[in-house]
Design a protein around this motif. Structure first.
Motif, mmCIF file in Angstrom:
data_model
loop_
_atom_site.group_PDB
_atom_site.id
_atom_site.type_symbol
_atom_site.label_atom_id
_atom_site.label_comp_id
_atom_site.label_asym_id
_atom_site.label_seq_id
_atom_site.Cartn_x
_atom_site.Cartn_y
_atom_site.Cartn_z
ATOM 1 N N UNK A 187 -0.186 -11.022 -12.088
ATOM 2 C CA UNK A 187 -1.077 -11.984 -11.258
ATOM 3 C C UNK A 187 -1.229 -11.486 -9.973
ATOM 4 N N UNK A 188 -0.060 -11.173 -9.486
ATOM 5 C CA UNK A 188 -0.207 -10.636 -7.925
ATOM 6 C C UNK A 188 -1.032 -9.460 -7.988
ATOM 7 N N UNK A 189 -0.987 -8.377 -8.732
ATOM 8 C CA UNK A 189 -1.655 -7.048 -8.593
ATOM 9 C C UNK A 189 -2.955 -7.444 -8.889
ATOM 10 N N UNK A 190 -3.350 -8.359 -9.806
ATOM 11 C CA UNK A 190 -4.753 -8.779 -10.048
ATOM 12 C C UNK A 190 -5.216 -9.387 -8.796
ATOM 13 N N UNK A 191 -4.630 -10.215 -8.235
ATOM 14 C CA UNK A 191 -4.956 -10.821 -7.042
ATOM 15 C C UNK A 191 -5.259 -10.008 -5.814
ATOM 16 N N UNK A 192 -4.274 -8.753 -5.579
ATOM 17 C CA UNK A 192 -4.502 -7.913 -4.717
ATOM 18 C C UNK A 192 -5.668 -7.132 -4.889
ATOM 19 N N UNK A 193 -5.991 -6.632 -5.958
ATOM 20 C CA UNK A 193 -7.005 -5.941 -6.266
ATOM 21 C C UNK A 193 -8.496 -6.709 -6.063
ATOM 22 N N UNK A 194 -8.392 -7.840 -6.508
ATOM 23 C CA UNK A 194 -9.802 -8.905 -6.182
ATOM 24 C C UNK A 194 -9.611 -8.861 -4.750
ATOM 25 N N UNK A 195 -8.806 -9.079 -3.865
ATOM 26 C CA UNK A 195 -8.664 -9.055 -2.403
ATOM 27 C C UNK A 195 -9.317 -7.730 -1.927
ATOM 28 N N UNK A 196 -8.812 -6.836 -2.554
ATOM 29 C CA UNK A 196 -9.373 -5.322 -1.904
ATOM 30 C C UNK A 196 -10.898 -5.273 -2.070
ATOM 31 N N UNK A 197 -11.291 -5.667 -3.287
ATOM 32 C CA UNK A 197 -12.703 -5.644 -3.444
ATOM 33 C C UNK A 197 -13.682 -6.695 -2.542
ATOM 34 N N UNK A 198 -13.105 -7.671 -2.246
ATOM 35 C CA UNK A 198 -13.792 -8.843 -1.351
ATOM 36 C C UNK A 198 -13.669 -8.025 0.073
ATOM 37 N N UNK A 199 -12.656 -7.534 0.556
ATOM 38 C CA UNK A 199 -12.526 -6.858 1.775
ATOM 39 C C UNK A 199 -13.503 -5.786 1.929
ATOM 40 N N UNK A 200 -13.611 -4.835 0.780
ATOM 41 C CA UNK A 200 -14.723 -3.763 0.934
ATOM 42 C C UNK A 200 -16.240 -4.396 1.122
#
Length: 410
Positions: A187-200
């Motif tokens: 869940x943490x890794x999925x959240x980090x990936x989602x956050x990276x997409x939003x930052x980009x």
């Protein structure tokens, strides 16, 4: 502090007395509140609170006493409008309010109308909906995602986030990712990936804003970024995204609940549905400004929100000193909860038929008071205009295209 408040609440609530020295009536759930009593003793899952159940007292707690009765938002990290107080809250509210200006909401309604086409296509293919709330949540989640991040955002951002227990837990307490249980690491890794997409995506928005290429992608995040720049970048990119995410999450369930409630009540009252359909069909256009002028559509939505507020209560408030509410002493440290559903159904404010659904309450010339479903005072719902824009557009489009009926006799 959190658990100490819970453990002390029973002892403090036992001190609640009316003017004659009698203990206040106790109820076990907000929907079972004794609406003839302005203040009651609420006991839920071992937590004891003072519940205020009238419109005037809700206004007193949320507006007049907002500086002394402080909201309790445990476990939610700061950095966005919802959990913040003081200077941080003022900064966030300034940026979000400017992004939510009336003219911005009117422009964003084009996105709402576009998503309405998908909603109608779905209903054409699925004329029977077993779970209206789940259907509404699916539609509003995608719509709110696009309103927040824009049409150009990838589906991985605008699609509804599956907020499982694990996902919520690690977002609040990141250290939990080190525990090899409940899928916390995944869940943490999925959240980090989602956050990276939003930052980009934010970086792309900043670039497009600088080049003046964002006029067609008029979304909340774009307007928040512009408002932040206009105010000297008073909040960070992280805070900007946290506020955008908060607006999205806060708007999903509440708007879906309102849509489902309106559809249900129209199915229950076919004559009212027909009156509304005629008003909509007689309208020259179904755009944002035209829909705001339809009195019966307004009345149907307002009466539904009154009787079925998306949130049955506002957040619990605490004071460091004793407070007097409706002549009753509230001991310092005892939580006070504004019960919106009880206030909206209080017979003193709304009459003996307060429990009945009557849109006529809100037609021109009526004397019905405003409901408190969006809250009152400085912490009332800041996205009220956008939520009403979605409701007006979708209800008008559905009612003008379909007859809404129940599929059972329950």
């Amino acid at each position: 502090m959190t658990f100490r408040r819970i453990f002390k609440s029973r002892q403090l609530a036992s001190k609640l007395r009316d003017a004659n020295g009698k203990p206040l009536p106790i109820h076990q759930a907000l929907f079972n509140a004794d609406q003839d009593a302005n203040v009651t003793h609420l006991s839920m899952m071992g937590i004891h609170l003072a519940s205020v159940n009238s419109k005037s007292l809700v206004s007193e707690v949320m507006a007049k006493k907002s500086s002394s009765l402080i909201r309790w938002v445990p476990f939610v990290p700061k950095g966005s409008l919802f959990p913040s107080e003081g200077e941080d809250e003022s900064k966030y509210r300034l940026i979000v309010r400017q992004a939510m200006r009336k003219d911005h909401v009117a422009t964003m309604n084009s996105l709402v109308k576009e998503r309405s086409k998908f909603l109608l296509d779905y209903l054409n293919q699925h004329p029977v909906i077993d779970d209206v709330y789940s259907f509404a949540l699916q539609q509003t989640s995608k719509c709110v995602g696009i309103l927040t991040y824009g049409n150009t955002a990838p589906d991985s951002i605008t699609d509804p986030v599956d907020m499982t227990f694990s996902r919520m837990a690690v977002s609040v307490i990141p250290m939990l990712r080190f525990i090899p249980l409940f899928g916390l690491r995944k869940a943490y890794k999925e959240g980090q990936k989602h956050s990276a997409s939003i930052n980009a995506h934010l970086e792309q928005i900043k670039k497009d804003n600088k080049e003046g290429a964002n006029e067609k992608d008029f979304c909340l995040l774009t307007q928040m970024h512009r408002a932040n720049e206009a105010n000297g970048n008073i909040i960070s990119d992280k805070e900007l995204l946290s506020n955008a995410f908060g607006m999205g999450v806060g708007g999903n369930d509440s708007t879906a609940s309102a849509v489902a409630s309106v559809l249900f009540m129209l199915a229950e009252h076919p004559a009212c549905q027909q009156t509304l359909r005629k008003e909509i069909q007689d309208a020259t256009d179904l755009d944002h400004n035209s829909l705001k002028k339809l009195p019966y559509l307004h009345a149907v939505i307002q009466e539904t929100l009154r009787l079925f507020p998306p949130f049955s209560s506002s957040l619990v408030r605490y004071s460091e000193k004793d407070e007097i509410i409706d002549g009753i002493n509230i001991p310092a440290g005892l939580g006070v909860i504004p019960c919106l559903v009880a206030a909206n159904r209080n017979i003193v404010d709304f009459g003996d038929d307060a429990h009945e659904w009557k849109p006529e309450r809100y037609l021109d010339g009526s004397s019905a008071p405003a409901h408190v479903s969006f809250g009152v005072g400085p912490r009332s719902c800041i996205a009220r205009g956008l939520a009403l824009s979605i409701l007006r557009q979708w209800i008008a489009d559905i009612v003008s295209s379909f007859e809404i009926t129940r599929t059972d006799n329950k």
